[in-house]
Scaffold this motif. Structure first.
Motif, PDB file in Angstrom:
ATOM      1  N   LEU A  99      31.503  85.826  20.752  1.00 11.76           N
ATOM      2  CA  LEU A  99      32.047  86.638  21.836  1.00 11.76           C
ATOM      3  C   LEU A  99      31.774  85.974  23.191  1.00 11.76           C
ATOM      4  O   LEU A  99      32.629  85.984  24.077  1.00 11.76           O
ATOM      5  CB  LEU A  99      31.424  88.034  21.798  1.00 11.76           C
ATOM      6  N   PHE A 100      30.588  85.402  23.323  1.00 15.79           N
ATOM      7  CA  PHE A 100      30.239  84.696  24.558  1.00 15.79           C
ATOM      8  C   PHE A 100      31.158  83.491  24.758  1.00 15.79           C
ATOM      9  O   PHE A 100      31.675  83.269  25.858  1.00 15.79           O
ATOM     10  CB  PHE A 100      28.777  84.250  24.493  1.00 15.79           C
ATOM     11  N   GLN A 112      34.151  83.029  23.583  1.00 14.70           N
ATOM     12  CA  GLN A 112      35.510  83.482  23.890  1.00 14.70           C
ATOM     13  C   GLN A 112      35.606  84.022  25.312  1.00 14.70           C
ATOM     14  O   GLN A 112      36.573  83.752  26.023  1.00 14.70           O
ATOM     15  CB  GLN A 112      35.933  84.552  22.879  1.00 14.70           C
ATOM     16  N   GLY A 113      34.585  84.768  25.741  1.00 16.84           N
ATOM     17  CA  GLY A 113      34.609  85.348  27.082  1.00 16.84           C
ATOM     18  C   GLY A 113      34.492  84.311  28.177  1.00 16.84           C
ATOM     19  O   GLY A 113      35.132  84.432  29.239  1.00 16.84           O
ATOM     20  N   ALA A 114      33.663  83.281  27.940  1.00 21.92           N
ATOM     21  CA  ALA A 114      33.448  82.242  28.950  1.00 21.92           C
ATOM     22  C   ALA A 114      34.350  81.023  28.740  1.00 21.92           C
ATOM     23  O   ALA A 114      34.290  80.073  29.523  1.00 21.92           O
ATOM     24  CB  ALA A 114      31.984  81.796  28.936  1.00 21.92           C
ATOM     25  N   LYS A 115      35.120  81.063  27.654  1.00 21.41           N
ATOM     26  CA  LYS A 115      36.048  79.962  27.321  1.00 21.41           C
ATOM     27  C   LYS A 115      35.285  78.646  27.174  1.00 21.41           C
ATOM     28  O   LYS A 115      35.557  77.651  27.853  1.00 21.41           O
ATOM     29  CB  LYS A 115      37.160  79.846  28.369  1.00 21.41           C
ATOM     30  N   THR A 141      21.951  91.305  26.959  1.00 22.84           N
ATOM     31  CA  THR A 141      23.336  91.575  26.578  1.00 22.84           C
ATOM     32  C   THR A 141      23.771  93.029  26.766  1.00 22.84           C
ATOM     33  O   THR A 141      24.903  93.369  26.434  1.00 22.84           O
ATOM     34  CB  THR A 141      23.570  91.197  25.108  1.00 22.84           C
ATOM     35  N   ALA A 190      26.944  90.040  31.614  1.00 21.49           N
ATOM     36  CA  ALA A 190      28.159  90.425  32.343  1.00 21.49           C
ATOM     37  C   ALA A 190      28.065  90.111  33.827  1.00 21.49           C
ATOM     38  O   ALA A 190      29.032  89.636  34.429  1.00 21.49           O
ATOM     39  CB  ALA A 190      28.424  91.917  32.134  1.00 21.49           C
ATOM     40  N   VAL A 238      30.119  86.435  32.849  1.00 20.37           N
ATOM     41  CA  VAL A 238      31.019  86.768  31.744  1.00 20.37           C
ATOM     42  C   VAL A 238      31.325  88.265  31.832  1.00 20.37           C
ATOM     43  O   VAL A 238      30.727  89.077  31.118  1.00 20.37           O
ATOM     44  CB  VAL A 238      30.408  86.414  30.373  1.00 20.37           C
ATOM     45  N   GLY A 250      32.347  92.044  31.514  1.00 21.45           N
ATOM     46  CA  GLY A 250      32.675  92.872  30.354  1.00 21.45           C
ATOM     47  C   GLY A 250      31.879  92.572  29.108  1.00 21.45           C
ATOM     48  O   GLY A 250      32.003  93.273  28.097  1.00 21.45           O
ATOM     49  N   PHE A 251      31.028  91.547  29.162  1.00 18.50           N
ATOM     50  CA  PHE A 251      30.264  91.185  27.967  1.00 18.50           C
ATOM     51  C   PHE A 251      29.180  92.232  27.704  1.00 18.50           C
ATOM     52  O   PHE A 251      28.374  92.541  28.567  1.00 18.50           O
ATOM     53  CB  PHE A 251      29.614  89.806  28.144  1.00 18.50           C
ATOM     54  N   ARG A 270      36.688  95.895  17.697  1.00 13.14           N
ATOM     55  CA  ARG A 270      36.275  94.752  18.523  1.00 13.14           C
ATOM     56  C   ARG A 270      35.881  93.568  17.649  1.00 13.14           C
ATOM     57  O   ARG A 270      36.329  92.445  17.873  1.00 13.14           O
ATOM     58  CB  ARG A 270      35.113  95.138  19.424  1.00 13.14           C
TER      59      ARG A 270
END
Length: 332
Positions: free
Chosen positions: A179-180, A182-185, A233, A248, A252, A254-255, A319
């Motif tokens: 998830l990290f 994907q969120g931070a690319k 987190t 978040a 990042v 919304g994490f 999710r």
């Protein structure tokens, strides 16, 4: 009126009243005998003894035993990433005498195991979310990474070079890392271990670069100076770690990831039983004693309503299904 008739009438009324009394007493006795619970309750934990789920279950079981006046017995049924124990409860009689205390994997396994022997959404009745456990983003103390911003810059400068550890494919630590990413690319390399303990050991030794690990597991390493925490987190900062920023707010948006434990019963369990379990579970989690004991484990009591817990389970399932599909996670 004839005196003899009056005496016979009074005798008849007295006999009728006595009979009604005995019937009422009999009905009351029968109700008391059939009222739930009238025998011990089995609380299945689909994970090994000694972990967070097991420890939480034993603390909750002790409280419920007192409140329900029947022994609640913890039954560890590990295996299959939690699917064996959950499957056992799904097929148990829906009478309130077999319950499940599950964890994050409950909402993950349907996306990892397409041929589960049960359907979580149909075979279980959510009772209450029992606990929440934030995770720490930790690195070795010798690491040059001092913040989430440092980590993101380093990962983008050398895609795939940074490695992150987990307790195994498809587990909470692995999913938090995905998830990290994907969120931070970002591109980082996942290193799965057979359990959280060996993963943390190698992280302390510098064999891997970072890890998302529950506060209850990694917190002692941070407090002893063996690891450095970059962020937490949870959605907001927590009192136990007041100076530690959230992921978040560190770059990042919304994490949020929390490990959790929750109480379930087989679908079809009588509503009166579910309502009583919800009431007593929530009341137990409000007691100072249970809050203190859970705090010592590094977990946060929740005690949500059954409706709120059902919504939470549905949201988490959706999710993690998206994260797993996007990352192509497979169970070896």
């Amino acid at each position: 009126m004839n005196p003899l008739f009056q005496r016979n009438r009074r005798a008849t009324l007295a006999a009728s009243a006595a009979a009604m009394g005995w019937l009422a007493l009999g009905a009351g006795t029968a109700w008391a005998q059939n009222a739930w619970p009238h025998r011990s309750i089995r609380l299945v934990v689909p994970y090994p003894a000694g972990g967070n789920a097991d420890s939480t279950a034993r603390l909750l079981a002790a409280q419920l035993s007192e409140r329900l006046q029947q022994q609640v017995i913890v039954d560890n049924r590990p295996g299959g990433g939690g699917t064996i124990g959950a499957g056992l409860v799904a097929k148990a009689p829906a009478d309130g005498y077999t319950l499940l205390l599950d964890a994050t994997a409950f909402t993950v396994n349907p996306s990892l195991f397409p041929k589960l022997a049960y359907e979580p959404a149909k075979d279980f009745a959510p009772i209450s979310q029992v606990t929440r456990v934030p995770m720490l983003l930790v690195v070795p103390t010798a690491s040059p990474l001092r913040s989430v911003a440092d980590l993101i810059r380093s990962a983008r400068a050398a895609p795939g070079k940074l490695s992150y550890a987990s307790a195994g494919n498809g587990g909470a630590q692995h999913l938090a890392g995905e998830l990290f990413k994907q969120g931070a690319k970002l591109s980082m390399t996942h290193i799965p271990y057979r359990g959280g303990a060996p993963a943390l050991t190698d992280l302390v030794g510098g064999q891997v670069d970072l890890m998302f690990s529950a506060t209850s597991a990694s917190g002692p390493f941070v407090k002893s100076g063996k690891l450095r925490a970059l962020a937490i987190t949870s959605a907001a900062r927590v009192p136990e770690w007041p100076h530690l920023p959230t992921v978040a707010e560190s770059g990042v948006p919304g994490f949020e990831v929390n490990e959790w434990n929750g109480l379930f019963a087989p679908a079809g369990t009588p509503k009166a039983v579910l309502d009583l379990l919800e009431t007593e579970t929530r009341a137990a989690l409000r007691t100072a004693e249970l809050q203190r004991r859970l705090s010592e484990l590094g977990v946060q009591p929740v005690g949500s309503s059954s409706q709120a817990f059902a919504r939470f389970v549905e949201s988490e399932s959706s999710r993690w299904a998206g994260v797993i599909k996007a990352s192509g996670i497979r169970i070896d």
